[in-house]
Each structure stands twice: as C-alpha cells, then as structure tokens.
Design a protein around this motif. Structure first.
Motif, short mmCIF file in Angstrom:
data_model
loop_
_atom_site.label_atom_id
_atom_site.label_comp_id
_atom_site.label_asym_id
_atom_site.label_seq_id
_atom_site.Cartn_x
_atom_site.Cartn_y
_atom_site.Cartn_z
N THR A 52 4.22 2.17 -10.52
CA THR A 52 3.81 3.24 -11.44
C THR A 52 2.47 3.84 -11.01
N GLY A 71 2.86 6.06 -8.03
CA GLY A 71 3.58 7.30 -8.33
C GLY A 71 2.71 8.36 -8.97
N LYS A 72 1.55 7.97 -9.48
CA LYS A 72 0.67 8.95 -10.16
C LYS A 72 -0.06 9.83 -9.19
N GLU A 128 6.03 -3.54 -11.17
CA GLU A 128 6.28 -2.30 -11.90
C GLU A 128 4.98 -1.50 -12.06
N LYS A 129 3.91 -2.19 -12.37
CA LYS A 129 2.63 -1.52 -12.54
C LYS A 129 2.14 -0.91 -11.23
#
Length: 146
Positions: free
Chosen positions: A142, A145-146, A138-139
């Motif tokens: 994430t 995606g930034k 998940e990290k």
C-alpha cells in the motif's frame, strides 16, 4: 530515526558477526586479506559500494519496522476488540505458561504444571508469524502504491 537504527536487524547482525568494525569494515578486511582489493582506488570503490549496500539494507529494514508499527496502530484504532486484542492475549498466554512452569512452580511444587504440546506452540508461532508478515506486506504494498 535513532531508535530505529538501534533496533535495526542489519546493525545488530553485522555487529554480532563483524564486531565493532561493522559490515563494511568486516567485509573490507576479508577482501584485503584475500587479495581481491589491492590498490587504494579499489579499496575506496569497494568501501563505497559496501557502505551504500548497508544503507539500502537499513532503509529496507526501517521500512519494515515502520509498516509493522503502522499495522499495530491501525489495529489499535479498530472498533472490534478482537482485532486489536488477539496478539496481546496470545502473548499474555505465553507469559502465563512460562511464568507458571519456570518461575512460580519451583517455589510451589504443589501447583500443577501446564503441559502444552510442541505442535500447539509451533502452530501458534506460525499463525502469529504469517499474520504479522502478511499484514506487514499489505502495508508495504500500500505504501509503495501511493
């Protein structure tokens, strides 16, 4: 970055397999011994490709280590005690059982040994592995995606 390289799985594995030559040196030795790399130009090109591959793998491993670190830091900031304490509690239980059965018990045979079925150990390891892996994934998603 120095500590990450010291803990890097790629470095540890390549050193274990190839010794001090490392991944690039070990594979180059195989390529030269088999005659796949003959000319100095081929050798230079292969070394560059192997070195770049090794750097990419180290970067990916460093990203995973950083993601796990971020996850642990986020969990430690949680307001819910169970969220930040469950992994340490499982670790303490593992250590307590191992210390009791293999360190303390030989000196005090009157104490009782803990007998935990292998299925329970396997289940705990699976739970820990999946939770750490999914949280780390998940990290990573994430961060990408930034």
């Amino acid at each position: 970055m120095g500590i990450l390289n010291a803990l890097n799985p790629v470095s540890a594995i390549s050193k274990a397999i190839f010794g001090d030559k490392g991944f690039t040196g070990g594979v180059m030795g195989v390529l030269e011994d088999t005659g796949l790399v003959k000319t100095p130009e081929e050798k230079q090109k292969a070394q560059e490709a192997l070195y770049n591959y090794e750097l990419q793998m180290r970067d990916k491993d460093n990203d995973v280590i950083k993601a796990v670190n971020d996850t642990m830091q986020d969990e430690s900031k949680s307001e819910h005690w169970l969220q930040w304490s469950w992994r340490p509690l499982v670790g303490i239980c593992f250590v307590a059982v191992i210390a009791n059965n293999y360190i303390i018990l030989p000196y005090f045979p009157s104490l009782r040994s803990f007998s935990i079925p292998s299925e329970v150990w396997s289940a705990m390891l699976v739970i820990l592995g999946v939770s750490a892996g999914t949280r780390g994934w998940e990290k990573i998603v994430t961060a990408q995606g930034k």
